[in-house]
Scaffold this motif. Structure first.
Motif, PDB file in Angstrom:
ATOM      1  N   THR A  86       0.844  -1.190   0.000  1.00 42.40           N
ATOM      2  CA  THR A  86       0.000   0.000   0.000  1.00 42.40           C
ATOM      3  C   THR A  86       0.879   1.238   0.000  1.00 42.40           C
ATOM      4  O   THR A  86       2.039   1.193   0.439  1.00 42.40           O
ATOM      5  N   PHE A  89      -1.967   3.877   4.693  1.00 38.31           N
ATOM      6  CA  PHE A  89      -3.163   3.319   5.320  1.00 38.31           C
ATOM      7  C   PHE A  89      -3.456   4.084   6.598  1.00 38.31           C
ATOM      8  O   PHE A  89      -2.567   4.670   7.210  1.00 38.31           O
ATOM      9  N   ASN A  92      -8.512   2.948  10.111  1.00 38.09           N
ATOM     10  CA  ASN A  92      -9.643   2.132   9.678  1.00 38.09           C
ATOM     11  C   ASN A  92      -9.240   1.082   8.646  1.00 38.09           C
ATOM     12  O   ASN A  92     -10.100   0.388   8.097  1.00 38.09           O
ATOM     13  N   ASN A  94      -8.263   1.681   5.758  1.00 43.83           N
ATOM     14  CA  ASN A  94      -8.503   2.166   4.406  1.00 43.83           C
ATOM     15  C   ASN A  94      -7.165   2.557   3.796  1.00 43.83           C
ATOM     16  O   ASN A  94      -6.246   2.989   4.502  1.00 43.83           O
ATOM     17  N   LYS A 107      -7.484  -3.817  -7.473  1.00 39.12           N
ATOM     18  CA  LYS A 107      -8.806  -3.654  -6.866  1.00 39.12           C
ATOM     19  C   LYS A 107      -9.732  -4.802  -7.255  1.00 39.12           C
ATOM     20  O   LYS A 107     -10.517  -5.288  -6.428  1.00 39.12           O
ATOM     21  N   PRO A 186     -13.222   9.823   2.694  1.00 41.34           N
ATOM     22  CA  PRO A 186     -12.739   9.119   1.499  1.00 41.34           C
ATOM     23  C   PRO A 186     -13.860   8.465   0.693  1.00 41.34           C
ATOM     24  O   PRO A 186     -13.743   8.312  -0.520  1.00 41.34           O
ATOM     25  N   TYR A 187     -14.950   8.083   1.359  1.00 43.81           N
ATOM     26  CA  TYR A 187     -16.067   7.457   0.648  1.00 43.81           C
ATOM     27  C   TYR A 187     -16.707   8.450  -0.320  1.00 43.81           C
ATOM     28  O   TYR A 187     -17.047   8.104  -1.454  1.00 43.81           O
ATOM     29  N   SER A 190     -14.275   9.039  -3.239  1.00 46.93           N
ATOM     30  CA  SER A 190     -14.251   7.868  -4.113  1.00 46.93           C
ATOM     31  C   SER A 190     -15.486   7.824  -5.006  1.00 46.93           C
ATOM     32  O   SER A 190     -15.385   7.586  -6.220  1.00 46.93           O
ATOM     33  N   LEU A 204      -8.436   4.727  -4.064  1.00 47.71           N
ATOM     34  CA  LEU A 204      -8.949   4.587  -2.700  1.00 47.71           C
ATOM     35  C   LEU A 204      -9.486   3.169  -2.534  1.00 47.71           C
ATOM     36  O   LEU A 204     -10.451   2.777  -3.194  1.00 47.71           O
ATOM     37  N   LEU A 206     -11.243   1.076  -0.027  1.00 47.51           N
ATOM     38  CA  LEU A 206     -12.010   1.280   1.200  1.00 47.51           C
ATOM     39  C   LEU A 206     -12.704  -0.014   1.610  1.00 47.51           C
ATOM     40  O   LEU A 206     -13.369  -0.659   0.798  1.00 47.51           O
ATOM     41  N   ASP A 207     -12.550  -0.377   2.868  1.00 45.67           N
ATOM     42  CA  ASP A 207     -13.184  -1.586   3.423  1.00 45.67           C
ATOM     43  C   ASP A 207     -12.758  -2.853   2.686  1.00 45.67           C
ATOM     44  O   ASP A 207     -13.536  -3.803   2.566  1.00 45.67           O
ATOM     45  N   LYS A 225      -9.108  -5.583  11.635  1.00 50.78           N
ATOM     46  CA  LYS A 225     -10.440  -5.019  11.854  1.00 50.78           C
ATOM     47  C   LYS A 225     -11.138  -5.762  12.975  1.00 50.78           C
ATOM     48  O   LYS A 225     -10.948  -6.958  13.141  1.00 50.78           O
TER      49      LYS A 225
END
Length: 225
Positions: A86, A89, A92, A94, A107, A186-187, A190, A204, A206-207, A225
């Protein structure tokens, strides 16, 4: 080996402990993933048997040279485990990824992975995403349009170049590196990037990460997590 390389190596050594015979394994792209793939190659010599899905031509070349059996992402319904790096990070888990230009396949692989293990050196941990610009993969004929739309969203889009020419992904798309500063939501960013015509993928993630293994000068730190 300098400190950063040593941290990457430590994280990679820890991550490959998750690899087991019979698995379908996603192989990430980049300088940290390189160490993990090299370790898997050594495990293959000792009898490990897996099928692996590379996330870039660079990773494919390395894996083939180590005798790792490869299959296409289109050949499987699910991936048991993916090990990838990555660019940064947060708490979370992300991520911002795509510094190596392989974000689309990375992705796709992450989306169908049961367990996504991210490996990083200690420089990649941030309080708020946005220190690293967001790579945005775009269709070549839309690059100027997308750059303008990013500006309208409050960002600054820089078209990625290499040796004086547009950087090309494996899919022969362009990349715009989008600087939004600190990304509080970020959501939202994105979603807005994905809604721009011509955008293929944004960096991004995410999750998607289940575990981040970070190498430090004092050893391994694991975030889950």
């Amino acid at each position: 080996m300098n400190n950063i390389k040593e941290e990457k190596f430590l994280a990679a050594k820890e991550a490959v402990k998750h690899v087991e015979t019979g698995q379908v394994v996603g192989l990430g792209t980049g300088s940290t993933a390189y160490f993990a793939i090299a370790e898997i190659g050594e495990m293959i010599k000792s009898g490990l048997r897996i099928k692996a899905i590379p996330t870039s031509s660079q990773t494919e070349d390395q894996a083939r040279s180590l005798g790792i059996e490869l299959v296409s992402v289109d050949d499987v319904d699910a991936i048991d485990l993916t090990i990838d790096g990555t660019d940064e990070f947060d708490d979370n888990l992300n991520l911002i990824k795509g510094g190596g230009g392989a974000l689309l396949k990375e992705k796709m692989v992450a989306r169908i992975t049961k367990k996504q293990v991210i490996i990083a050196d200690s420089s990649k941990k941030v309080d708020v995403l946005g220190v690293f610009m967001i790579p945005v993969e775009v269709l070549p004929f839309t690059v100027n349009y997308v750059q303008r739309r990013i500006s309208e969203l409050g960002g600054a889009g820089n078209i990625r170049m290499k040796e004086g020419k547009h950087f090309l992904t494996d899919e022969e798309n362009y990349i715009i590196d989008a600087d939004f500063g600190e990304i509080e939501d970020p959501y939202d960013i994105s979603d807005k990037l994905n809604n721009i015509e011509g955008v293929v993928c944004n960096g991004l993630f995410l999750d998607l990460a289940d575990v981040v293994i970070m190498g430090t000068e004092d050893g391994i730190v694991t975030f889950e997590k």
